[in-house]
Design a protein around this motif. Structure first.
Motif, mmCIF file in Angstrom:
data_model
loop_
_atom_site.group_PDB
_atom_site.id
_atom_site.type_symbol
_atom_site.label_atom_id
_atom_site.label_comp_id
_atom_site.label_asym_id
_atom_site.label_seq_id
_atom_site.Cartn_x
_atom_site.Cartn_y
_atom_site.Cartn_z
ATOM 1 N N PRO A 259 79.240 -11.480 -31.636
ATOM 2 C CA PRO A 259 80.495 -10.827 -31.214
ATOM 3 C C PRO A 259 80.257 -9.461 -30.569
ATOM 4 C CG PRO A 259 80.409 -11.122 -33.622
ATOM 5 C CD PRO A 259 79.284 -11.896 -33.050
ATOM 6 N N GLU A 260 79.250 -8.734 -31.030
ATOM 7 C CA GLU A 260 78.953 -7.441 -30.403
ATOM 8 C C GLU A 260 78.491 -7.636 -28.954
ATOM 9 O OE1 GLU A 260 77.751 -5.627 -34.798
ATOM 10 O OE2 GLU A 260 76.198 -5.754 -33.246
ATOM 11 N N HIS A 263 81.452 -8.550 -26.820
ATOM 12 C CA HIS A 263 82.236 -7.376 -26.432
ATOM 13 C C HIS A 263 81.527 -6.586 -25.335
ATOM 14 C CE1 HIS A 263 85.202 -4.289 -26.606
ATOM 15 N NE2 HIS A 263 84.230 -3.399 -26.615
ATOM 16 N N ARG A 268 86.166 -9.245 -24.216
ATOM 17 C CA ARG A 268 87.341 -9.739 -24.923
ATOM 18 C C ARG A 268 86.965 -10.920 -25.812
ATOM 19 N NH1 ARG A 268 90.758 -11.388 -19.540
ATOM 20 N NH2 ARG A 268 89.050 -12.314 -18.380
ATOM 21 N N ARG A 269 87.853 -11.182 -26.756
ATOM 22 C CA ARG A 269 87.632 -12.211 -27.755
ATOM 23 C C ARG A 269 87.782 -13.587 -27.114
ATOM 24 N NH1 ARG A 269 88.956 -11.738 -33.685
ATOM 25 N NH2 ARG A 269 89.737 -9.644 -33.307
ATOM 26 N N GLN A 282 79.355 -15.541 -37.116
ATOM 27 C CA GLN A 282 80.276 -14.447 -36.782
ATOM 28 C C GLN A 282 81.004 -14.689 -35.463
ATOM 29 O OE1 GLN A 282 77.217 -14.112 -38.030
ATOM 30 N NE2 GLN A 282 77.188 -12.544 -39.612
ATOM 31 N N GLU A 285 83.781 -17.092 -36.305
ATOM 32 C CA GLU A 285 84.829 -16.376 -37.039
ATOM 33 C C GLU A 285 85.658 -15.515 -36.085
ATOM 34 O OE1 GLU A 285 82.454 -15.675 -41.308
ATOM 35 O OE2 GLU A 285 82.454 -14.119 -39.777
ATOM 36 N N TYR A 286 84.959 -14.830 -35.206
ATOM 37 C CA TYR A 286 85.601 -13.891 -34.277
ATOM 38 C C TYR A 286 86.553 -14.622 -33.332
ATOM 39 C CZ TYR A 286 85.751 -9.959 -30.909
ATOM 40 O OH TYR A 286 86.138 -8.933 -30.075
ATOM 41 N N ALA A 289 89.700 -15.982 -35.181
ATOM 42 C CA ALA A 289 90.629 -14.982 -35.742
ATOM 43 C C ALA A 289 91.609 -14.427 -34.715
ATOM 44 C CB ALA A 289 89.839 -13.841 -36.378
ATOM 45 N N GLY A 290 91.485 -14.808 -33.453
ATOM 46 C CA GLY A 290 92.422 -14.303 -32.451
ATOM 47 C C GLY A 290 93.800 -14.940 -32.572
ATOM 48 N N ASP A 291 94.757 -14.377 -31.839
ATOM 49 C CA ASP A 291 96.127 -14.917 -31.856
ATOM 50 C C ASP A 291 96.197 -16.245 -31.098
ATOM 51 O OD1 ASP A 291 96.912 -12.626 -33.167
ATOM 52 O OD2 ASP A 291 97.368 -11.571 -31.276
ATOM 53 N N GLU B 154 90.165 -3.506 -30.130
ATOM 54 C CA GLU B 154 91.454 -3.956 -29.594
ATOM 55 C C GLU B 154 92.524 -2.868 -29.737
ATOM 56 O OE1 GLU B 154 91.836 -7.832 -31.470
ATOM 57 O OE2 GLU B 154 90.356 -8.706 -30.100
ATOM 58 N N ASP B 207 84.762 -0.031 -21.594
ATOM 59 C CA ASP B 207 85.924 -0.425 -22.403
ATOM 60 C C ASP B 207 87.211 0.185 -21.843
ATOM 61 O OD1 ASP B 207 84.324 -1.842 -24.078
ATOM 62 O OD2 ASP B 207 84.555 -0.532 -25.826
ATOM 63 N N ARG B 210 87.993 -1.649 -18.293
ATOM 64 C CA ARG B 210 88.347 -3.059 -18.472
ATOM 65 C C ARG B 210 89.817 -3.271 -18.835
ATOM 66 N NH1 ARG B 210 83.001 -5.104 -21.905
ATOM 67 N NH2 ARG B 210 81.729 -5.623 -20.074
ATOM 68 N N PRO B 221 87.868 -8.193 -16.773
ATOM 69 C CA PRO B 221 87.093 -7.304 -17.651
ATOM 70 C C PRO B 221 85.602 -7.609 -17.666
ATOM 71 C CG PRO B 221 89.071 -8.071 -18.785
ATOM 72 C CD PRO B 221 89.042 -8.767 -17.454
ATOM 73 N N THR B 231 79.070 -1.447 -30.771
ATOM 74 C CA THR B 231 80.166 -1.787 -31.676
ATOM 75 C C THR B 231 79.549 -2.335 -32.950
ATOM 76 O OG1 THR B 231 80.340 -4.004 -30.739
ATOM 77 C CG2 THR B 231 81.813 -2.325 -29.842
ATOM 78 N N PHE B 233 80.325 -5.080 -36.068
ATOM 79 C CA PHE B 233 81.132 -6.185 -36.565
ATOM 80 C C PHE B 233 81.434 -5.982 -38.050
ATOM 81 C CE2 PHE B 233 81.493 -10.429 -38.487
ATOM 82 C CZ PHE B 233 82.376 -11.066 -37.629
ATOM 83 N N TYR B 235 84.782 -6.848 -41.354
ATOM 84 C CA TYR B 235 85.981 -7.586 -41.772
ATOM 85 C C TYR B 235 86.998 -6.606 -42.333
ATOM 86 C CZ TYR B 235 82.552 -11.363 -41.622
ATOM 87 O OH TYR B 235 81.575 -12.234 -41.219
ATOM 88 N N ARG B 240 89.741 -10.581 -41.963
ATOM 89 C CA ARG B 240 89.764 -10.862 -40.530
ATOM 90 C C ARG B 240 88.651 -10.063 -39.841
ATOM 91 N NH1 ARG B 240 92.236 -8.725 -35.935
ATOM 92 N NH2 ARG B 240 92.946 -10.267 -34.402
ATOM 93 N N PRO B 241 87.816 -10.736 -39.053
ATOM 94 C CA PRO B 241 86.720 -10.012 -38.409
ATOM 95 C C PRO B 241 87.207 -9.137 -37.255
ATOM 96 C CG PRO B 241 86.712 -12.309 -37.727
ATOM 97 C CD PRO B 241 87.796 -12.177 -38.752
ATOM 98 N N LEU B 243 85.770 -5.617 -34.478
ATOM 99 C CA LEU B 243 84.671 -4.780 -33.990
ATOM 100 C C LEU B 243 85.122 -3.320 -33.935
ATOM 101 C CD1 LEU B 243 83.550 -7.012 -30.988
ATOM 102 C CD2 LEU B 243 82.230 -6.622 -33.083
#
Lengths: 353, 353
Positions: A259-260, A263, A268-269, A282, A285-286, A289-291, B154, B207, B210, B221, B231, B233, B235, B240-241, B243
């Protein structure tokens, strides 16, 4: 392949209704192009068996690309990430990039004969795989520094390009680039046909994967995120600028580093992520966990006859490479990830079958 | 805008030949679509004055996209990189991102009242620009760490998005995002219409840029390379994960860091690069040194009445921000870069003019 299964169904519904109308010459003009395309296009994911895993992919694409869906994602925001080793191609018995590094040692020893007298290079030069497998992590780091750093980035790319065009694995006697999983190639194509940008997010070196990603996966170099060494800008004797690969780890793109790294290089996720081992945990999971609609999928290698079987989840044998322990299996179930069973979900593994 | 100037001319030549033929009903069918498009499309780069600079852009696009050209570049390999501050939008009297950081200080001080008693925050809170301008580089680093790190990535994006939607510059009283150079927006669009992927390569924070790059420049982005903090990582309490932005500089994307950042996040040498200051020098050298047709262009701010004038090349005033010294002017001439004179090459600077 611009439509998901559900869209296909709704189109078929429309077609059924049209079939009930009197045949009018205007119909082909009004509907001709799109209907012809929907009919002519083969259904997506032909190498997947029908079942909940395949359906989850079709449902996700439908939910994110149908403008009337509450989880619709604008095309420019559609991002999907894919681990490479064990997810897009074979990773057993050892990662292809490590085989590359080992294969470079004789080349280096020819140019620098003193290497042959120094460990761990002396052991590598014996070609005795049993002994090589017993080298320490530190030894492998020494080999990686010797074979992956110190050269112009473009010279490195040329070396990888030449090697990967010829090197073959021991089991199938195929080019490594032929050992990609056909069902996953279909997922990449299906996502792209539906407006997703597909990225590789690999624990391997991004400079390595970028050499062949376009040709093998249809993924351009800039859409490959991976472990990255720093580079150093300089000028050659003619004053021409170039970059040298440095023995400095900038991004360890594994575990939390995924995930790092996403980013850092994507920003973006992702909406969907595919992996196969603890190193992808991870990232999965990342993404999940988004919308809105999110898809996390993990490949379980449970097919010893057609590929390999390893876990140690579900009593499958443990390996050093690509571990899928029971706790990952449990988290997948609890977290709503989908487990891809190579044995049950895939009709075939490779394009050459 | 799928054709360069030269292609337009050759199409007109064909059209001229066709006009001499008897009018046949089949002609619109044979040539209709493409001819109509070529005729309807406005000529590219309307805000550019005719001259060698504009012509160099047209020639470069023609050389790299005409399949019969010896310097043809396949569409999937077409990469162009653009500095942001001073190249795509106004950078004087101070970079927009620094204004953002300063604007965040009162917000932070409201949440943490002790900040108001500590330097350099106390000085920033006076709102006295003369005093703020005299803060040291170290002070600005302290402000950057306080305003750019420690939060969820975010949450940071949401803060920037809200600020940039409202904040206005002092001279034009416009949103900062309205202060992009119209001629450069046309270059971005022209490159993309010809199959190039356009990237921003900024010394500013990636960041930050973007957040608005898609909306303002049409650049997603993941095609923004910039200075990057690491960043971490983790929870949240709900598991919820997320960054967190860390005060660890991963990439200083300026000077030699620009080609290094390009290699990290794009993975190949751009065919064209645009910049405006010493910070872009190595990127422009790097792009120009590749094989085939290459284009390096540098914007000279020589228009005090319509924008700003600064050098110190050509006797223009020196500034702390965006320096263009005489040696850069000399290197540009020697190296075959093109210098874009805002005064002479651009019919207008902003879209709102």
């Amino acid at each position: 392949m611009s439509t998901s299964g559900s869209k296909d169904m709704s189109r078929r519904h429309v077609l059924g209704a049209l079939a009930a109308l009197p045949t009018l010459p205007i119909l082909p003009v009004l509907f001709g192009a799109s209907v012809a395309r929907a009919d002519d296009a083969p259904p997506p994911l032909p190498s997947w068996n029908d079942g909940p895993t395949k359906q989850a992919i079709l449902d996700f694409i439908h939910a994110t690309t149908d403008p009337s869906s509450k989880d619709f994602v604008p095309a420019e925001e559609r991002i999907a990430t894919f681990d490479q080793d064990g997810t897009l191609w074979v990773e057993q018995p050892i990662y292809t990039q490590i085989i590359y590094c080992l294969a470079r040692v004789p080349v280096l020893a020819k140019a620098n004969p003193h290497l042959a007298k120094v460990e761990p290079f002396r052991t590598v030069l014996t070609g005795d795989f049993e002994k090589i497998a017993k080298l320490s992590l530190r030894d492998f780091e020494t080999i990686a520094v010797a074979t992956l750093t110190g050269m112009d980035v473009e010279a490195f790319a040329a070396e990888v390009k030449a090697w990967i065009a010829e090197a073959r694995d021991h089991r199938w006697k195929k080019l490594y680039t032929e050992l990609t999983y056909q069902p996953m190639q279909e997922v990449l194509a299906f996502f792209r046909a539906n407006g997703f940008k597909t990225f590789i997010v690999t624990g391997g070196g991004q400079d390595f994967v970028r050499v062949y990603s376009q040709r093998v996966y249809g993924i351009p170099p800039e859409q490959v995120v991976g472990s990255a060494l720093g580079t150093k800008f300089g000028y050659d004797k003619a004053g021409r600028p170039f970059l040298t690969k440095e023995p400095k780890l900038l991004l360890n793109d594994d575990n939390a580093g995924k995930p790092e790294g996403i980013h850092l290089e994507i920003g973006r996720r992702p909406h969907a992520a595919f992996g196969n081992s603890t190193g992808d945990r991870q990232m999965l999971e990342y993404a999940k966990a988004g919308d809105g609609a999110r898809l996390s999928m993990i490949v379980l290698h449970d097919d010893a006859s057609r590929e390999y079987a390893y876990g140690p989840a579900r009593g499958l044998p443990d390996t050093r490479v690509g571990r899928f322990p029971q706790e990952l299996d449990d988290e997948a179930k609890k977290g709503g990830w989908f487990i891809i069973s190579m044995k049950d979900d895939w009709k075939r593994i490779f394009a050459f079958e």
